[in-house]
Design an enzyme around this catalytic site. Structure first.
Site, PDB file in Angstrom:
ATOM      1  N   GLN A 172       0.810  -1.204   0.000  1.00  0.00           N
ATOM      2  CA  GLN A 172       0.000   0.000   0.000  1.00  0.00           C
ATOM      3  C   GLN A 172       0.852   1.266   0.000  1.00  0.00           C
ATOM      4  O   GLN A 172       0.497   2.261  -0.628  1.00  0.00           O
ATOM      5  CB  GLN A 172      -0.932   0.013   1.221  1.00  0.00           C
ATOM      6  CG  GLN A 172      -1.917   1.165   1.265  1.00  0.00           C
ATOM      7  CD  GLN A 172      -2.845   1.190   0.066  1.00  0.00           C
ATOM      8  OE1 GLN A 172      -3.091   0.157  -0.549  1.00  0.00           O
ATOM      9  NE2 GLN A 172      -3.350   2.360  -0.265  1.00  0.00           N
ATOM     10  N   GLU A 173       1.969   1.231   0.689  1.00  0.00           N
ATOM     11  CA  GLU A 173       2.811   2.418   0.791  1.00  0.00           C
ATOM     12  C   GLU A 173       3.510   2.761  -0.517  1.00  0.00           C
ATOM     13  O   GLU A 173       3.538   3.919  -0.922  1.00  0.00           O
ATOM     14  CB  GLU A 173       3.872   2.218   1.888  1.00  0.00           C
ATOM     15  CG  GLU A 173       3.346   2.320   3.304  1.00  0.00           C
ATOM     16  CD  GLU A 173       3.077   3.761   3.730  1.00  0.00           C
ATOM     17  OE1 GLU A 173       3.306   4.690   2.935  1.00  0.00           O
ATOM     18  OE2 GLU A 173       2.633   3.951   4.876  1.00  0.00           O
ATOM     19  N   SER A 174       4.107   1.767  -1.160  1.00  0.00           N
ATOM     20  CA  SER A 174       5.010   2.079  -2.275  1.00  0.00           C
ATOM     21  C   SER A 174       4.844   1.193  -3.493  1.00  0.00           C
ATOM     22  O   SER A 174       5.504   1.439  -4.509  1.00  0.00           O
ATOM     23  CB  SER A 174       6.460   1.959  -1.809  1.00  0.00           C
ATOM     24  OG  SER A 174       6.763   0.606  -1.477  1.00  0.00           O
TER      25      SER A 174
END
Length: 611
Positions: A475-477
């Site tokens: 989800q972050e990167s």
């Protein structure tokens, strides 16, 4: 706009001129930014058969268009060179014509773009042009409720109001929304278009009183509600209903749900935006007032009621009221979604996520077709250029071209493209392609697992669930190690500089490079362990804290224990709410891939302890 096969063949001809160099491409981008038309013209000449040589020509045409000269754009569109940039330039051209008021030009140019290829702004300008030439226009949708419209779409709402396509009530609601949002210039344009006079801007008028009450509600919602009750005789029904709707939203987003419900009951439902409707539902949900929630879901506008979120929560309200026969069809429908609500619906039906059957690799014929595709070739060339030069802007261009090249693909083509991206360690693009399939899915491509040795090692050392780590990184990167957010977060786990420095100090690391893969995962996993320990070992709270900070995560807890799914649904920040739901969903899919036992979303969400 896709090129037909004869034109595609021209694009794929071997280079007839020398290939444009990395330095020339960067110089052309710099010249575009500086509006140096002479330099652009020099760099745009002589390289029109190279994969990336069309970019300087596009930039040259774009800058000329800004100066009122459409001839370079006309020549670029007429010459088969680069289908992605031709489509981009057509949209640019339509929007430039819209700002100039060249309605005849828009009506002539827009049909060259398929509807799905038109930007939202281009589509709106086309509708404005159609209205100005007294032709039929598309039906009025709900966009007038959005105060953050692009130039073309804001202009369209003004044209619709001027021609009576927006009702007087709709126009008044839009005026109130614009003023409440601080968009006074746009509001004045709309007022002039709809011939409303100055009644919305009269300092002594009722509309200004309504705006004052709404403004006070941003910092003092309790005082604003009291003042509104005392001012009811000074406002008409529509004004009063608008104010109560705005104040209800403020109270709900502060998690003052009882007060929010009371204000919503006094609001005018016809003036509620999608955001206000959804927070009315969340207020009832947070209070676990299932009968009220079920009634509200039946009153929802159709486009909101159809969302998986409210299909699921309506089914839950029916189950709580012992009306399972009504709930089951909704749960079955939602359970086909491969997302947060789909997993929750499956589990309510008594099933859990099963490992998807293995898919055969993409056929060699489809692979050859994809590898020869001009759009995919261009995207890959841009990714390679970014890697060579260290310039992230070329990678962003590559992402845009890749997304364009995936449009209209079959499931087999999408999965084949995902395989090609994965082979080149373009993990985010592999995920993008694999996520778009409709019937045939490959969850190994949707939920890729690079850096497994590193992640497994730190997960084991710190006793952190590896599936949760992967869910967060995805989800972050999207596993893009060079990712850098607008606020400065870096690397796979998007660590803020201060957080990375603090964590490194606690771990005894005297020096570190935050974008180093091993270091980033080590620091990020340590921080996950830290927030988990400080937040009752509750992964939902820890996930919310990772995104919005531990103080906010604690502040959103209720006075009594709360179901994890209800906590997640009522997180006031839309970014954090979406983030928590997606991280926890990702973790379920990764746990399935890792063959972890007892893998359910409900178990992961758990119960949020009382504040």
């Amino acid at each position: 706009m896709r090129l037909p096969h004869p034109l595609l063949a021209l694009v794929l001809l071997p280079c007839l001129a020398h290939a444009i160099s990395d330095g020339q491409l960067q110089a052309a981008r710099d010249a575009y930014r500086k509006n140096d038309l002479t330099q652009l013209a020099s760099l745009a000449a002589g390289n029109d058969r190279d994969t990336l040589a069309a970019w300087p020509v596009y930039w040259q045409a774009r800058r000329a268009m800004d100066s009122g000269d459409d001839n370079p754009a006309r020549a670029f569109i007429a010459t088969p060179r680069n289908a992605f940039l031709q489509e981009r330039l057509l949209n640019d051209w339509i929007q430039a014509m819209g700002k100039r008021g060249d309605w005849d030009g828009i009506l002539q140019l827009t049909p060259a773009l398929a509807p799905e290829a038109r930007d939202t702004d281009s589509s709106c300008y086309y509708d404005v042009a159609t209205l100005n030439r007294r032709q039929s226009s598309s039906a009025v949708g709900k966009q007038w409720q959005n105060v953050r419209l692009s130039d073309g779409c804001a202009r369209l709402t003004e044209e619709q109001a001027a021609r009576g396509l927006l009702s007087p009530a709709q126009t008044e609601v839009r005026m109130r929304l614009l003023l409440a949002g601080g968009y006074s210039t746009v509001a004045r344009r709309l007022s002039a278009a709809a011939n409303l006079g100055d009644r919305f801007f009269n300092a002594a008028g009722a509309e200004q009183l309504a705006q004052q009450l709404v403004s006070r509600g941003k910092t003092d919602p309790v005082g604003a509600l009291e003042r509104t009750a005392a001012s009811e005789a000074l406002l008409n029904k529509a004004q009063l209903g608008f104010v109560y709707g705005q104040l209800a939203l403020r109270q709900a987003q502060r998690l003052n749900m009882a007060q929010a419900i009371d204000a919503y009951e006094r609001a005018d439902s016809a003036q509620l935006t999608e955001e206000q409707w959804e927070w009315w539902l969340r207020a009832a949900l947070r209070l676990q007032d299932w009968p009220r929630l079920e009634v509200l879901t039946r009153k929802l506008p159709e486009e909101i009621a159809a969302k998986p979120a409210w299909q699921y929560w309506r089914a839950r309200s029916l189950l709580a009221m012992n009306r399972g026969n009504e709930a089951t069809p909704m749960l079955i429908k939602t359970s086909f979604e491969h997302n947060y609500y789909g997993l929750l619906a499956k589990e309510e039906l008594g099933t859990v996520l099963e490992a998807a059957p293995e898919r055969s690799p993409t056929s060699s014929a489809v692979r050859r077709q994809l590898q020869a595709d001009a759009g995919i070739q261009q995207a890959l060339a841009l990714f390679e250029l970014s890697a060579r030069t260290g310039q992230p802007e070329w990678r962003e261009d590559g992402r845009r071209v890749w997304r364009w090249a995936m449009r209209g693909r079959s499931d087999e083509q999408l999965l084949g493209a995902a395989e090609i991206a994965l082979e080149r360690q373009l993990y985010d693009m592999a995920i993008y392609a694999a996520e778009r399939t409709v019937r045939t899915h490959d969850f190994a491509l949707r939920f890729v697992t690079p850096y497994r040795d590193i992640t497994r090692r730190y997960a084991s050392q710190l006793e952190v669930d590896e599936a949760w780590i992967y869910g967060l990184i995805r989800q972050e990167s999207r596993f893009l190690n060079v990712a850098r957010s607008g606020v400065g977060a870096s690397g796979l786990m998007q660590l803020m500089p201060a957080t990375a420095k603090w964590a490194a100090g606690k771990m005894g690391m005297k020096s570190f490079q935050v974008t180093d893969v091993d270091t980033n995962i080590r620091l990020g996993t340590w921080y996950m362990r830290h927030v988990l320990d400080s937040l009752s070992n509750q992964p939902v709270l820890a996930t919310a804290a990772y995104n919005a900070g531990p103080g906010r995560a604690r502040g959103w807890q209720a006075a009594a224990p709360l179901e994890g799914a209800i906590y997640a649904e009522t997180i006031p920040f839309s970014e954090t709410r979406d983030y928590v739901q997606k991280v926890m969903t990702n973790a379920v899919y990764y746990a399935g891939a890792f063959h972890q036992p007892g893998n359910t979303l409900k178990a992961r969400l758990g119960t949020i302890p009382a504040r």
